[in-house]
Design a protein around this motif. Sequence first.
Motif, PDB file in Angstrom:
ATOM      1  N   MET A  25      17.157 -39.181 -22.482  1.00 30.63           N
ATOM      2  CA  MET A  25      18.238 -40.232 -22.249  1.00 30.63           C
ATOM      3  C   MET A  25      17.393 -41.682 -22.583  1.00 30.63           C
ATOM      4  O   MET A  25      17.816 -42.724 -23.225  1.00 30.63           O
ATOM      5  CB  MET A  25      18.979 -40.583 -20.820  1.00 30.63           C
ATOM      6  CG  MET A  25      20.097 -39.497 -20.883  1.00 30.63           C
ATOM      7  SD  MET A  25      20.887 -39.564 -19.551  1.00 30.63           S
ATOM      8  CE  MET A  25      20.280 -39.247 -18.261  1.00 30.63           C
ATOM      9  N   THR A  26      16.195 -41.973 -21.894  1.00 32.32           N
ATOM     10  CA  THR A  26      15.519 -43.135 -21.841  1.00 32.32           C
ATOM     11  C   THR A  26      15.023 -43.205 -23.401  1.00 32.32           C
ATOM     12  O   THR A  26      15.158 -44.274 -23.888  1.00 32.32           O
ATOM     13  CB  THR A  26      14.333 -43.111 -20.886  1.00 32.32           C
ATOM     14  OG1 THR A  26      14.582 -42.661 -19.640  1.00 32.32           O
ATOM     15  CG2 THR A  26      13.359 -44.306 -21.099  1.00 32.32           C
ATOM     16  N   SER A  28      16.186 -41.945 -26.156  1.00 35.61           N
ATOM     17  CA  SER A  28      17.489 -42.250 -27.135  1.00 35.61           C
ATOM     18  C   SER A  28      17.932 -43.860 -27.199  1.00 35.61           C
ATOM     19  O   SER A  28      18.401 -44.312 -28.068  1.00 35.61           O
ATOM     20  CB  SER A  28      18.498 -41.248 -26.862  1.00 35.61           C
ATOM     21  OG  SER A  28      19.148 -41.636 -25.624  1.00 35.61           O
ATOM     22  N   SER A  29      17.943 -44.418 -25.906  1.00 33.72           N
ATOM     23  CA  SER A  29      18.007 -45.799 -25.838  1.00 33.72           C
ATOM     24  C   SER A  29      17.171 -46.681 -26.399  1.00 33.72           C
ATOM     25  O   SER A  29      17.705 -47.473 -27.277  1.00 33.72           O
ATOM     26  CB  SER A  29      18.252 -46.178 -24.342  1.00 33.72           C
ATOM     27  OG  SER A  29      17.245 -46.087 -23.694  1.00 33.72           O
ATOM     28  N   ASP A  32      17.211 -45.551 -30.445  1.00 32.17           N
ATOM     29  CA  ASP A  32      18.781 -45.601 -31.161  1.00 32.17           C
ATOM     30  C   ASP A  32      18.993 -44.332 -31.646  1.00 32.17           C
ATOM     31  O   ASP A  32      19.402 -44.332 -32.926  1.00 32.17           O
ATOM     32  CB  ASP A  32      18.800 -46.959 -32.082  1.00 32.17           C
ATOM     33  CG  ASP A  32      20.286 -47.102 -32.020  1.00 32.17           C
ATOM     34  OD1 ASP A  32      21.116 -46.889 -31.202  1.00 32.17           O
ATOM     35  OD2 ASP A  32      20.802 -47.640 -33.436  1.00 32.17           O
ATOM     36  N   LEU A  35      22.681 -39.342 -28.506  1.00 29.76           N
ATOM     37  CA  LEU A  35      22.306 -39.201 -27.028  1.00 29.76           C
ATOM     38  C   LEU A  35      22.435 -37.919 -26.702  1.00 29.76           C
ATOM     39  O   LEU A  35      21.737 -37.026 -26.052  1.00 29.76           O
ATOM     40  CB  LEU A  35      23.283 -40.022 -26.207  1.00 29.76           C
ATOM     41  CG  LEU A  35      23.145 -39.543 -24.812  1.00 29.76           C
ATOM     42  CD1 LEU A  35      21.837 -40.325 -24.269  1.00 29.76           C
ATOM     43  CD2 LEU A  35      24.246 -40.569 -23.966  1.00 29.76           C
ATOM     44  N   SER A  38      19.258 -35.980 -28.029  1.00 32.03           N
ATOM     45  CA  SER A  38      18.106 -36.419 -27.356  1.00 32.03           C
ATOM     46  C   SER A  38      18.092 -35.756 -25.733  1.00 32.03           C
ATOM     47  O   SER A  38      16.787 -35.385 -25.446  1.00 32.03           O
ATOM     48  CB  SER A  38      17.942 -37.897 -27.087  1.00 32.03           C
ATOM     49  OG  SER A  38      17.919 -38.423 -28.396  1.00 32.03           O
TER      50      SER A  38
END
Length: 66
Positions: A25-26, A28-29, A32, A35, A38
Amino acid sequence: MKNNNHKFLSVFLVAGFIIGACLGMTVSSFLDLNLGFSISLGSGFGMLIGIVIGSVIDDERQKKEK
């Protein structure tokens, strides 16, 4: 439990799953990315690393007991 040969394998498998999902999650943020992809990729790699680490620890512990 009488048969407790794979205690650390189970612990590190679950820990690797959770840590891998959080890292997915980290990442993917920041990058970009998708989600869902990832999280699944991070969880898979985390579980793989957890299996390896838990198996090595359990193997060394069993060698000491013998």
